[in-house]
Design a protein around this motif. Structure first.
Motif, mmCIF file in Angstrom:
data_model
loop_
_atom_site.group_PDB
_atom_site.id
_atom_site.type_symbol
_atom_site.label_atom_id
_atom_site.label_comp_id
_atom_site.label_asym_id
_atom_site.label_seq_id
_atom_site.Cartn_x
_atom_site.Cartn_y
_atom_site.Cartn_z
ATOM 1 N N GLU A 21 0.834 -1.175 0.000
ATOM 2 C CA GLU A 21 0.000 0.000 0.000
ATOM 3 C C GLU A 21 0.876 1.234 0.000
ATOM 4 N N ALA A 22 0.277 2.423 0.095
ATOM 5 C CA ALA A 22 1.038 3.669 0.083
ATOM 6 C C ALA A 22 1.513 4.053 1.476
ATOM 7 N N PHE A 23 0.601 4.070 2.458
ATOM 8 C CA PHE A 23 0.945 4.504 3.810
ATOM 9 C C PHE A 23 1.678 3.399 4.558
ATOM 10 N N SER A 24 2.717 3.774 5.279
ATOM 11 C CA SER A 24 3.549 2.791 5.975
ATOM 12 C C SER A 24 2.766 1.992 7.010
ATOM 13 N N GLU A 25 1.894 2.678 7.789
ATOM 14 C CA GLU A 25 1.160 1.962 8.830
ATOM 15 C C GLU A 25 0.206 0.931 8.239
ATOM 16 N N VAL A 26 -0.339 1.213 7.045
ATOM 17 C CA VAL A 26 -1.216 0.244 6.383
ATOM 18 C C VAL A 26 -0.388 -0.894 5.820
ATOM 19 N N ILE B 174 2.344 -2.048 6.956
ATOM 20 C CA ILE B 174 2.779 -2.905 8.074
ATOM 21 C C ILE B 174 1.704 -3.935 8.409
ATOM 22 N N ALA B 175 0.449 -3.489 8.482
ATOM 23 C CA ALA B 175 -0.652 -4.417 8.784
ATOM 24 C C ALA B 175 -0.848 -5.424 7.663
ATOM 25 N N VAL B 176 -0.803 -4.957 6.413
ATOM 26 C CA VAL B 176 -0.988 -5.852 5.267
ATOM 27 C C VAL B 176 0.145 -6.872 5.192
#
Length: 838
Positions: A143-148, A150-152
């Motif tokens: 994904e684009a955002f780092s926090e997303v 990380i979850a993915v």
């Protein structure tokens, strides 16, 4: 056990199905193919997040740009199919709009990693047609955002699916122990901080100020810059961390901005680095414009090409700007593809839905965009093409080409056909992707061991002697700038300050006529007199406090006796020792009875002794680690527990030989059936192993450094011998389990085999869980977990092998009789004969 895990997974997936729908239903586009590539894009995300784009834009423009990023992936895949890069293989895609939401992105990752969920979990609009086969997703872009991301990444790792992000820059994602399947086509923040530090060094600046934000991007970036500058002998005059979200209506926020302006105004730093998101930068610079603070500013990649910042009224009056920006390349043919998508009214679910359902924004309906068109006019070609991210587009295009290159290598493709079919695993493709070495449009991409590329950066500037792209940062760590620019900036810096030409004792005079202040040292460094000395490195075993004015001794970090976990373990240790002694007393009193002979006779006393040793040795894992506790811990436990299991195995072997082997088969086996010899041999092997371990590679006490302390832990020194000792115990436990399981069908009045089966199963499960925790665990609880594993193993043997016999000796004395045993065996074989006749 596996059934339990499966039930947990199914429960979790069912829970995801019941999650409430998002406020705006996510977009989804699917195209079938022999190999499916997944895509995750935050089309409906709010634009005020830290997004590594080349421009910060208004609300409507933001959504169009991210929407076109998703179209770039589709365009790249279609181009691959058109040019037949994989001759007899067609690529498909499965693209989702994550809305920048972590939970929603996890649902989509699950959708792709386990093929297809129940239709009730389907994501509308754009659900795949029912006639389409289950997706065969082998890699995911996003994904684009780092926090997303990380979850993915945690979801996709379970299926070994390669994840290639086009915009997530967090340093955390480089840790392969946590994210083994994550790669990216964008530079890590680690490289960005190196580039910014190198820019400062190249322009010969001696002191800087740093402004960051209290989020993952700004905090880690600011800390990284301080570390680099300390290593380069560049002074950090100040480091100011602002809240991640600034609200000017909050009086405390206004006070912080005022304090920051005072700090910058009083600072003699030659450059101010703003390492934070665009929305915060805008507020800071607006305040600087209002206070007429003329400084040299350095921009991070989040805002270095921001049109909003460049167009701030009065921006030209507060000094020159330099920045680190992603390299920008136009992907040939993409603009034409976008034009044809609009003009030819092509059948594209994402495009059709986007026209009918304009992204919701908290802005006025007639909000003006950079192309000078209103939101309602933005479907026209000339405006839509204006929105293309030339840097983001390249990253996505590179991700597709990397996957295609890996597929071509994996399936052994030439110009005519691919030799291998598509029945490969995602793990095989992941390994091929890691080894890709690709050059595309003068861009060379190869992944390092952390899954990071080394693409370099452009150096940009405005309001300076040179504007536009003025140089580049090469992966080797060098910056190329026009020679005349360095001289011009040196002269500009000298005239920017009006400082006295004399400095206090201990302070150096810089070329700009100001005194050199080093007010911020990095972690592990200190300055005895803040502002007068260079930062020095603390001695080993020491750390510097927040003021960085001295070094303090690091304290040992371990679980103390008052810790609740240690108290509980100690109580169970004492109970185990007392119980073992009580069992020993009961066995001594009844030493001549049949039941004692049935559990091994004198061998059960040897077993009790080994269990008593195990309970005592468990204290070595919960006390403060020391050289003695390290040496006596695991090696002696391995010896003692092997003795225990050897006694049980010899007892089981004796029972099996007596009841199951015929005269023809068991002649040689009966000769081997000598319990003392069996125990001596099995125990002797472990004794030799552990003796070599202790003599040649004894376990040692290690100090693992942390920020303000060091963790004491026992290191096995030789992991091979440590593994061999554990493996040998495991092997004996497995053999004992198999013998006990087979012996369950034998005439055993005391259910010896059944209880041993349960005990050995518990031991195996405990150590299977313990090994990964021990190898990959990090923390003070590692040794305590080791003690818990020892305790559970010891209790399993005591409670499953000896305690049931004590119950019979105390409460069921009528069964502790030879006649009862004889009657039970006779009834068993009589019943067996009746069953055979039936």
């Amino acid at each position: 056990m596996w059934c339990f895990l499966l039930c947990c997974v199914l429960w979790f997936l069912g829970l995801l199905c019941t999650l409430p729908a998002a406020t705006h239903q996510p977009l989804h586009e699917y195209s079938d193919g022999d190999v499916i590539i997944g895509g995750l894009f935050p089309i409906h995300s709010q634009p005020n997040r830290t997004f590594p784009s080349s421009r910060h834009v208004s609300c409507n423009e933001y959504h169009f740009q991210v929407f076109l990023a998703a179209q770039m992936m589709i365009f790249a895949i279609k181009r691959v199919n058109q040019r037949r890069a994989l001759p007899n293989v067609t690529l498909g895609y499965d693209v989702y709009d994550t809305c920048g939401d972590v939970s929603l992105a996890m649902r989509m990752a699950l959708n792709m990693s386990i093929d297809q969920l129940d239709p009730e979990c389907g994501l509308l609009p754009g659900r795949k047609p029912s006639s389409a086969p289950n997706p065969r997703v082998k890699a995911v872009i996003g994904e684009a955002f780092s926090e997303v991301s990380i979850a993915v990444a945690r979801i996709l790792t379970l299926s070994s699916i390669a994840q290639i992000s086009y915009a997530s820059t967090s340093e955390l994602l480089s840790k392969k122990a946590k994210f083994p399947t994550f790669l990216r086509t964008v530079n890590s923040d680690v490289l960005q901080t190196k580039a910014m530090a190198e820019l400062v060094k190249t322009l010969n600046w001696e002191t800087v100020g740093i402004v960051g934000s209290d989020d993952e991007y700004g905090k880690y970036g600011s800390d990284g810059l301080v570390d680099h500058f300390n290593a380069m002998d560049v002074c950090v005059d100040f480091k100011f961390i602002l809240p991640a979200h600034l609200d000017l209506s909050d009086s405390s926020v206004q006070k912080q901005l005022t304090k920051l302006m005072d700090t910058i105004g009083n600072s003699t730093a030659e450059a101010i680095i703003l390492f934070t998101q665009v929305s915060i930068v805008k507020l800071v610079l607006e305040a600087a414009i209002q206070m007429n603070l003329n400084r040299t500013w350095i921009a991070s990649d989040a805002w270095s090409n921001s049109s909003d910042i460049k167009e701030l009224p009065g921006i030209e009056a507060i000094g020159p700007f330099f920045g680190i920006a992603f390299k920008r390349h136009i992907v040939e043919g993409f603009a034409d593809y976008v034009s044809s998508m609009v003009e030819e009214k092509s059948s594209n679910p994402l495009w059709e839905y986007h026209k009918l359902n304009h992204p919701p924004c908290q802005s006025a309906p007639q909000e003006k965009l950079n192309c000078s068109l209103t939101a309602s006019q933005c479907m026209e070609t000339r405006c839509l093409v204006h929105y293309i991210f030339s840097d983001l587009s390249l990253n996505i295009y590179l991700a597709v080409e990397v996957i295609v290159n890996a597929l071509s290598s994996l399936m052994k493709c030439d110009r005519e056909k691919c030799q291998r079919n598509t029945s490969f695993t995602a793990y095989e493709l992941l390994n091929e992707i890691k080894n890709v070495d690709l050059t595309l449009n003068d861009t060379h991409i190869v992944f390092d061991d952390n899954g990071d590329p080394m693409l370099g950066y452009d150096i940009v500037a405005w309001n300076s002697p040179s504007s536009g792209t003025i140089g580049e940062y090469l992966p080797g760590g060098k910056i190329t700038l026009p020679p005349n620019l360095v001289a011009k900036m040196a002269n500009a810096t000298v005239t920017a300050f009006n400082c006295s030409k004399t400095c206090p004792a201990g302070q150096e005079l810089m070329k700009n006529g100001c005194c050199k202040h080093c007010n911020v040292c990095s972690e592990g460094h200190f300055s005895p007199e803040i502002g007068t000395q260079k930062c020095r490195v603390c001695e080993e075993g020491k750390y510097s406090p927040l003021k960085r004015d001295r070094c303090l001794d690091k304290k040992p970090k371990f679980l103390e006796w008052r810790n609740p976990f240690i108290i509980i373990l100690s109580i169970f240790n004492i109970i185990g020792i007392v119980a073992t002694v009580m069992v020993g007393v009961i066995l001594v009193v009844n030493r001549g009875t049949p039941i004692v002979k049935a559990v091994g006779g004198y061998l059960c006393f040897l077993e009790l002794f080994s269990l008593l040793a195990c309970f005592c040795l468990s204290f070595t894992f919960i006390v403060k680690p020391s050289p003695l506790s390290c040496i006596t811990g695991m090696p002696l436990f391995g010896i003692a527990f092997t003795l225990c299991v050897s006694c049980i195995l010899a007892n089981l072997l004796q029972i099996l030989v007596c009841f199951t082997f015929s005269q023809n088969m068991g002649g040689w086996l009966r000769k081997v059936n000598q319990p003392p010899a069996v125990v001596a041999i099995l125990f002797g092997v472990q004794l030799v192993l552990c003796s070599i371990w202790l003599a040649c590679f004894p376990p040692s006490l290690q100090r693992e450094p942390h920020k303000k302390a060091f963790k004491l832990k026992c290191d096995p020194t030789s992991k091979a011998l440590f593994g061999a000792a554990l493996s040998y115990v495991g092997l004996l436990a497995v053999v004992s389990f198999l013998f006990a399981f087979k012996g369950k069908k034998l005439p055993d009045l005391y259910k010896n085999a059944s209880f041993v089966t349960i005990g050995m199963l518990l031991v195996l499960v405990v150590w299977i869980i313990f090994i990964p925790v021990y190898l990959f665990g990090d923390g003070v609880y590692t040794e305590a977990i080791k003690a818990a594993a020892v305790l559970v193993s010891s209790y399993s043997m005591l409670c499953c092998h000896l305690v049931p016999k004590c119950y019979i000796m105390v409460f069921r004395k009528e069964l502790n009789d030879e006649k009862a045993i004889t009657d039970y065996i006779r009834n068993h074989f009589e019943q067996k004969g009746i069953d055979v006749l039936k």
